[in-house]
Design an enzyme around this catalytic site. Structure first.
Site, mmCIF file in Angstrom:
data_model
loop_
_atom_site.group_PDB
_atom_site.id
_atom_site.type_symbol
_atom_site.label_atom_id
_atom_site.label_comp_id
_atom_site.label_asym_id
_atom_site.label_seq_id
_atom_site.Cartn_x
_atom_site.Cartn_y
_atom_site.Cartn_z
ATOM 1 N N HIS A 1 0.864 -1.183 0.000
ATOM 2 C CA HIS A 1 0.000 0.000 0.000
ATOM 3 C C HIS A 1 0.900 1.234 0.000
ATOM 4 O O HIS A 1 2.112 1.128 0.186
ATOM 5 C CB HIS A 1 -0.955 -0.005 1.200
ATOM 6 C CG HIS A 1 -0.293 0.113 2.537
ATOM 7 N ND1 HIS A 1 0.596 -0.818 3.028
ATOM 8 C CD2 HIS A 1 -0.396 1.071 3.508
ATOM 9 C CE1 HIS A 1 0.998 -0.450 4.226
ATOM 10 N NE2 HIS A 1 0.422 0.699 4.550
ATOM 11 N N HIS B 1 1.210 3.936 1.980
ATOM 12 C CA HIS B 1 1.732 4.661 3.142
ATOM 13 C C HIS B 1 3.249 4.812 2.960
ATOM 14 O O HIS B 1 3.937 3.859 2.572
ATOM 15 C CB HIS B 1 1.452 3.884 4.437
ATOM 16 C CG HIS B 1 0.236 4.365 5.168
ATOM 17 N ND1 HIS B 1 -0.482 3.531 5.991
ATOM 18 C CD2 HIS B 1 -0.361 5.586 5.236
ATOM 19 C CE1 HIS B 1 -1.488 4.232 6.524
ATOM 20 N NE2 HIS B 1 -1.436 5.465 6.073
ATOM 21 N N ASP C 1 5.800 4.821 4.845
ATOM 22 C CA ASP C 1 6.796 3.943 5.485
ATOM 23 C C ASP C 1 7.057 2.683 4.652
ATOM 24 O O ASP C 1 8.069 2.017 4.851
ATOM 25 C CB ASP C 1 6.421 3.583 6.938
ATOM 26 C CG ASP C 1 5.025 3.020 7.100
ATOM 27 O OD1 ASP C 1 4.088 3.564 6.484
ATOM 28 O OD2 ASP C 1 4.856 2.033 7.854
ATOM 29 N N HIS C 2 6.177 2.384 3.676
ATOM 30 C CA HIS C 2 6.347 1.191 2.843
ATOM 31 C C HIS C 2 6.948 1.492 1.468
ATOM 32 O O HIS C 2 7.268 0.571 0.721
ATOM 33 C CB HIS C 2 5.004 0.473 2.680
ATOM 34 C CG HIS C 2 4.484 -0.037 3.985
ATOM 35 N ND1 HIS C 2 4.488 -1.363 4.332
ATOM 36 C CD2 HIS C 2 4.005 0.633 5.063
ATOM 37 C CE1 HIS C 2 4.009 -1.490 5.563
ATOM 38 N NE2 HIS C 2 3.708 -0.294 6.035
ATOM 39 N N HIS D 1 -7.153 -1.727 6.023
ATOM 40 C CA HIS D 1 -6.203 -0.746 6.570
ATOM 41 C C HIS D 1 -6.816 0.654 6.532
ATOM 42 O O HIS D 1 -6.166 1.633 6.141
ATOM 43 C CB HIS D 1 -4.900 -0.825 5.787
ATOM 44 C CG HIS D 1 -3.742 -0.135 6.432
ATOM 45 N ND1 HIS D 1 -3.498 -0.176 7.790
ATOM 46 C CD2 HIS D 1 -2.741 0.620 5.904
ATOM 47 C CE1 HIS D 1 -2.402 0.527 8.053
ATOM 48 N NE2 HIS D 1 -1.931 1.031 6.938
ATOM 49 N N ASP E 1 -0.051 -3.921 6.053
ATOM 50 C CA ASP E 1 -0.649 -3.290 7.232
ATOM 51 C C ASP E 1 -2.145 -3.573 7.249
ATOM 52 O O ASP E 1 -2.831 -3.325 6.256
ATOM 53 C CB ASP E 1 -0.439 -1.771 7.186
ATOM 54 C CG ASP E 1 0.988 -1.376 7.506
ATOM 55 O OD1 ASP E 1 1.848 -2.273 7.628
ATOM 56 O OD2 ASP E 1 1.239 -0.160 7.642
HETATM 57 ZN ZN LIG Z 1 0.087 1.559 6.534
HETATM 58 ZN ZN LIG Z 2 3.166 0.744 7.846
#
Ligand SMILES: [Zn+2]
Ligand SMILES: [Zn+2]
Length: 274
Positions: free
Chosen positions: A61, A63, A65-66, A149, A172
């Site tokens: 996904h 986000h 952080d990914h 999520h 997530d």
């Molecule tokens: Zn996420």
């Molecule tokens: Zn995450």
């Protein structure tokens, strides 16, 4: 044997002991990278993969952080000399994000090309995925399934099957029935456990109190008292926890998971093979 290497077991807060979310799946010389969290390039090198050989990428996904080091993988692989297109599979919106990344990198690419002989700009092949079989390579079948999520839709988990072994990477998600179905009797369930009770809070961070922040973020992540139930309901043969906050305590996470799940429980560490 189909193996997973946990390249990054952390989450958004920087943690020198846990890099951002990234997992490498491999069967012999065939490799599949799930997510490109902070530090993934150095972790791939630690796992024995030179930038020239950095593999195809599957995004769970969008986000940050990914995906934050997607640009690093793309440009570094090209700088060292790899001309084969970088293959990226991801949810709807991946093509637009990659186009923006290439736009951001365009100046750097042209400055470097001016000193190179006969070099085309880096090529990226994006495939936007839906639930079901995504691709098959080197005897490994990759499938994507929808997870829950909250604000991020769609968000996916991935199931890898090859050489008689199966591994699921949750991405997530809050506890999710669809994941339980896709992880049915999986050999290894790598599942997020983003323990919001251990989060930090600052005035002006977007939630009036720390309790509000915990309640909100816990509604779209899986908490330690829930993760054992997910593993038990899916009848996974092994549970590996990842996406951990810096203040989470591995012994506490293990104990919480074991309340509902009788199988082997592992708290992930960076560069651990499972
Ligand atoms: Zn996420
Ligand atoms: Zn995450």
């Amino acid at each position: 044997m189909l193996r997973a290497t946990l390249l990054g077991t952390g989450s958004p807060p920087p943690n020198p002991r846990r890099r951002g979310p990234a997992t490498l799946l491999s069967l012999d010389d065939e490799r599949f990278l799930v997510d490109a969290g902070s530090g993934v390039g150095a972790q791939l090198v630690q796992a024995g993969l030179r930038p020239y050989d950095w593999p195809r990428i599957f995004i769970t996904h969008h986000h940050s952080d990914h995906t934050i080091d997607l640009g690093h993988l793309l440009i570094t692989r090209w700088i060292v000399g790899q001309n084969a297109p970088l293959e990226i599979w991801g949810p709807a919106g991946t093509r637009r994000q990659v186009d923006r990344l290439l736009d951001y990198l365009a100046w750097d690419i042209e400055v470097r090309r001016a000193h190179m002989h006969d070099r085309k700009p880096p090529e990226v092949r994006v495939t936007e995925i839906e639930e079901g079989k995504v691709m098959e390579a080197g005897g490994v079948r990759v499938s994507a399934f929808l997870v829950e999520h909250g604000p991020v839709k769609p968000a996916y988990g991935f199931r890898f099957e090859g050489d008689g072994r199966s591994v699921v990477v949750s991405g997530d998600t809050r506890p999710c029935e669809n994941l339980v179905r896709w992880a049915h009797k999986v050999d290894c369930l790598i599942h997020e456990c983003c323990e919001m009770a251990k989060t930090s809070w600052y005035p002006g961070c977007g939630w009036p109190t720390i309790e509000d922040k915990i309640r909100d973020l816990a509604s779209y992540h899986t908490q330690p008292d829930q993760i054992g139930l997910v593993a038990e309901e899916s009848r996974a043969k092994e549970l590996v926890m990842t996406h951990l906050l810096p203040a989470s305590d591995p012994a506490e996470l293990c104990a919480a998971a074991r309340k509902h799940y009788a199988g082997p429980v592992v708290v992930g560490e960076d560069l651990m093979a499972v």
